[in-house]
Scaffold this motif. Structure first.
Motif, PDB file in Angstrom:
ATOM      1  N   TYR A 224       0.809  -1.208   0.000  1.00  0.00           N
ATOM      2  CA  TYR A 224       0.000   0.000   0.000  1.00  0.00           C
ATOM      3  C   TYR A 224       0.849   1.268   0.000  1.00  0.00           C
ATOM      4  CZ  TYR A 224      -4.114  -2.809   0.922  1.00  0.00           C
ATOM      5  OH  TYR A 224      -5.129  -3.712   0.822  1.00  0.00           O
ATOM      6  N   LEU A 225       0.356   2.287  -0.690  1.00  0.00           N
ATOM      7  CA  LEU A 225       0.966   3.601  -0.735  1.00  0.00           C
ATOM      8  C   LEU A 225       0.696   4.318   0.578  1.00  0.00           C
ATOM      9  CD1 LEU A 225       2.282   5.912  -2.437  1.00  0.00           C
ATOM     10  CD2 LEU A 225      -0.024   6.478  -3.199  1.00  0.00           C
ATOM     11  N   GLY A 226       1.741   4.907   1.175  1.00  0.00           N
ATOM     12  CA  GLY A 226       1.557   5.648   2.425  1.00  0.00           C
ATOM     13  C   GLY A 226       2.808   6.389   2.835  1.00  0.00           C
ATOM     14  N   ARG A 227       2.716   7.087   3.953  1.00  0.00           N
ATOM     15  CA  ARG A 227       3.854   7.838   4.506  1.00  0.00           C
ATOM     16  C   ARG A 227       4.873   6.880   5.099  1.00  0.00           C
ATOM     17  NH1 ARG A 227       2.921   9.920   8.905  1.00  0.00           N
ATOM     18  NH2 ARG A 227       4.760  11.231   8.917  1.00  0.00           N
ATOM     19  N   ASP A 228       6.137   7.314   5.098  1.00  0.00           N
ATOM     20  CA  ASP A 228       7.174   6.483   5.721  1.00  0.00           C
ATOM     21  C   ASP A 228       7.537   6.950   7.128  1.00  0.00           C
ATOM     22  OD1 ASP A 228       8.787   8.721   5.341  1.00  0.00           O
ATOM     23  OD2 ASP A 228      10.171   7.720   3.970  1.00  0.00           O
ATOM     24  N   GLY A 229       6.989   8.084   7.587  1.00  0.00           N
ATOM     25  CA  GLY A 229       7.285   8.590   8.922  1.00  0.00           C
ATOM     26  C   GLY A 229       8.553   9.414   9.006  1.00  0.00           C
ATOM     27  N   TRP A 230       9.270   9.551   7.901  1.00  0.00           N
ATOM     28  CA  TRP A 230      10.532  10.290   7.872  1.00  0.00           C
ATOM     29  C   TRP A 230      10.522  11.376   6.806  1.00  0.00           C
ATOM     30  CZ3 TRP A 230      13.365   9.300  11.953  1.00  0.00           C
ATOM     31  CH2 TRP A 230      13.211   8.073  12.575  1.00  0.00           C
ATOM     32  N   GLY A 231       9.351  11.878   6.465  1.00  0.00           N
ATOM     33  CA  GLY A 231       9.253  12.949   5.482  1.00  0.00           C
ATOM     34  C   GLY A 231       9.106  12.481   4.055  1.00  0.00           C
ATOM     35  N   GLY A 232       8.855  11.203   3.869  1.00  0.00           N
ATOM     36  CA  GLY A 232       8.691  10.667   2.521  1.00  0.00           C
ATOM     37  C   GLY A 232       7.469   9.780   2.406  1.00  0.00           C
ATOM     38  N   PHE A 233       7.329   9.165   1.253  1.00  0.00           N
ATOM     39  CA  PHE A 233       6.260   8.200   1.004  1.00  0.00           C
ATOM     40  C   PHE A 233       6.902   6.877   0.625  1.00  0.00           C
ATOM     41  CE2 PHE A 233       3.563  11.786   1.220  1.00  0.00           C
ATOM     42  CZ  PHE A 233       2.271  11.321   1.378  1.00  0.00           C
ATOM     43  N   GLN A 234       6.191   5.813   0.871  1.00  0.00           N
ATOM     44  CA  GLN A 234       6.682   4.461   0.602  1.00  0.00           C
ATOM     45  C   GLN A 234       5.520   3.570   0.188  1.00  0.00           C
ATOM     46  OE1 GLN A 234       8.159   3.092   4.360  1.00  0.00           O
ATOM     47  NE2 GLN A 234       6.142   2.970   5.281  1.00  0.00           N
ATOM     48  N   ALA A 235       5.852   2.384  -0.226  1.00  0.00           N
ATOM     49  CA  ALA A 235       4.863   1.337  -0.488  1.00  0.00           C
ATOM     50  C   ALA A 235       5.528   0.034  -0.082  1.00  0.00           C
ATOM     51  CB  ALA A 235       4.436   1.330  -1.947  1.00  0.00           C
ATOM     52  N   ASN A 236       5.315  -0.379   1.179  1.00  0.00           N
ATOM     53  CA  ASN A 236       5.917  -1.629   1.631  1.00  0.00           C
ATOM     54  C   ASN A 236       5.081  -2.379   2.661  1.00  0.00           C
ATOM     55  OD1 ASN A 236       6.333  -0.205   3.974  1.00  0.00           O
ATOM     56  ND2 ASN A 236       8.552  -0.121   3.806  1.00  0.00           N
ATOM     57  N   LYS A 237       3.904  -1.873   3.000  1.00  0.00           N
ATOM     58  CA  LYS A 237       3.048  -2.549   3.978  1.00  0.00           C
ATOM     59  C   LYS A 237       1.989  -3.380   3.262  1.00  0.00           C
ATOM     60  CE  LYS A 237       4.266   0.092   7.789  1.00  0.00           C
ATOM     61  NZ  LYS A 237       3.958   1.423   8.209  1.00  0.00           N
ATOM     62  N   ARG A 238       1.814  -4.611   3.729  1.00  0.00           N
ATOM     63  CA  ARG A 238       0.838  -5.524   3.106  1.00  0.00           C
ATOM     64  C   ARG A 238      -0.579  -5.315   3.620  1.00  0.00           C
ATOM     65  NH1 ARG A 238       2.832  -8.189  -0.764  1.00  0.00           N
ATOM     66  NH2 ARG A 238       4.989  -8.819  -0.707  1.00  0.00           N
ATOM     67  N   SER A 239      -0.726  -4.613   4.728  1.00  0.00           N
ATOM     68  CA  SER A 239      -2.065  -4.261   5.202  1.00  0.00           C
ATOM     69  C   SER A 239      -2.027  -2.794   5.616  1.00  0.00           C
ATOM     70  CB  SER A 239      -2.502  -5.152   6.362  1.00  0.00           C
ATOM     71  OG  SER A 239      -1.619  -5.024   7.445  1.00  0.00           O
ATOM     72  N   PRO A 240      -3.056  -2.038   5.252  1.00  0.00           N
ATOM     73  CA  PRO A 240      -3.021  -0.605   5.512  1.00  0.00           C
ATOM     74  C   PRO A 240      -3.268  -0.283   6.985  1.00  0.00           C
ATOM     75  CG  PRO A 240      -5.089  -1.213   4.494  1.00  0.00           C
ATOM     76  CD  PRO A 240      -4.240  -2.451   4.532  1.00  0.00           C
ATOM     77  N   ASN A 241      -2.544   0.702   7.488  1.00  0.00           N
ATOM     78  CA  ASN A 241      -2.824   1.214   8.827  1.00  0.00           C
ATOM     79  C   ASN A 241      -2.965   2.731   8.716  1.00  0.00           C
ATOM     80  OD1 ASN A 241      -0.249   2.401   8.876  1.00  0.00           O
ATOM     81  ND2 ASN A 241       0.677   0.629   9.844  1.00  0.00           N
ATOM     82  N   GLY A 242      -2.685   3.465   9.767  1.00  0.00           N
ATOM     83  CA  GLY A 242      -2.888   4.906   9.768  1.00  0.00           C
ATOM     84  C   GLY A 242      -2.093   5.664   8.727  1.00  0.00           C
ATOM     85  N   THR A 243      -0.868   5.227   8.425  1.00  0.00           N
ATOM     86  CA  THR A 243      -0.037   5.963   7.464  1.00  0.00           C
ATOM     87  C   THR A 243      -0.428   5.693   6.020  1.00  0.00           C
ATOM     88  OG1 THR A 243       1.661   4.246   7.473  1.00  0.00           O
ATOM     89  CG2 THR A 243       1.942   6.057   9.041  1.00  0.00           C
ATOM     90  N   GLU A 244      -1.277   4.717   5.786  1.00  0.00           N
ATOM     91  CA  GLU A 244      -1.750   4.411   4.425  1.00  0.00           C
ATOM     92  C   GLU A 244      -3.164   4.945   4.175  1.00  0.00           C
ATOM     93  OE1 GLU A 244       1.678   2.539   5.210  1.00  0.00           O
ATOM     94  OE2 GLU A 244      -0.116   1.908   6.286  1.00  0.00           O
TER      95      GLU A 244
END
Length: 181
Positions: A110-130
């Motif tokens: 899933y597309l989401g924030r990485d918590g360090w000022g960027g975006f990432q896609a590496n989580k298999r289930s979405p949580n708050g950052t996605e």
């Protein structure tokens, strides 16, 4: 001179030698089969942006550069022609309370924030950052926002390197199109 089709019989035509051709009407021939080749490389050209809807799959395209958000080698980048070396199809889903998620269709992340000022896609289930919020812009396209505690961070890019990062200033947020694929 005699017309070969009207004055000769079929046996005469089949016994003609080397330099005389047998004429076949064009409506009785077929075209040769097309040569098989690999599909044309993916291009971000074409398609019309629309508002994202749950259950549909989209190319997420940067309005100003025309490049697509692509997952390549585990990193989110913008590409014009990722061909077969990047995931650029994003399936949209919606939570009961209205947040949108975008899952890359090949890797399932899933597309989401990485918590360090960027975006990432590496989580298999979405949580708050996605959890994403999509906001239309008068100038065209949409801003993509993700929650950062009690604030929204917008998906942004620098045209020079194509990297994706987050900005807290709406005026610096990039505009995106969602092209249904």
């Amino acid at each position: 001179m005699d017309d070969a089709w009207t004055t000769r019989t079929q046996s005469d035509a089949s016994s003609l030698s080397g330099t005389t051709g047998v004429y076949t009407p064009t409506h009785t021939t077929s075209s040769p089969p097309a040569a098989t080749s690999l599909p044309a490389p993916f291009s971000t050209d074409g398609g019309i942006g629309s508002a994202p809807e749950a259950g549909e799959t989209y190319m997420i395209r940067h309005v100003d550069t025309g490049k697509a958000v692509t997952l390549s080698g585990g990193e989110l980048v913008l590409r014009t022609d990722p061909g077969m070396n990047g995931g650029w199809r994003w399936h949209c889903s919606e939570t009961e309370d209205g947040w949108l998620h975008f899952r890359e269709t090949v890797s399932g992340v899933y597309l989401g924030r990485d918590g360090w000022g960027g975006f990432q896609a590496n989580k298999r289930s979405p949580n708050g950052t996605e959890r994403l919020l999509i906001r239309p812009r008068e100038a065209g396209g949409y801003n993509i926002f993700a929650m950062d505690w009690w604030k929204l961070g917008a998906l942004c890019t620098r045209d020079t390197d194509g990297k994706l990062f987050e900005t807290k200033e709406v005026a610096k947020a990039s505009r995106w199109e969602f092209v249904r694929v």
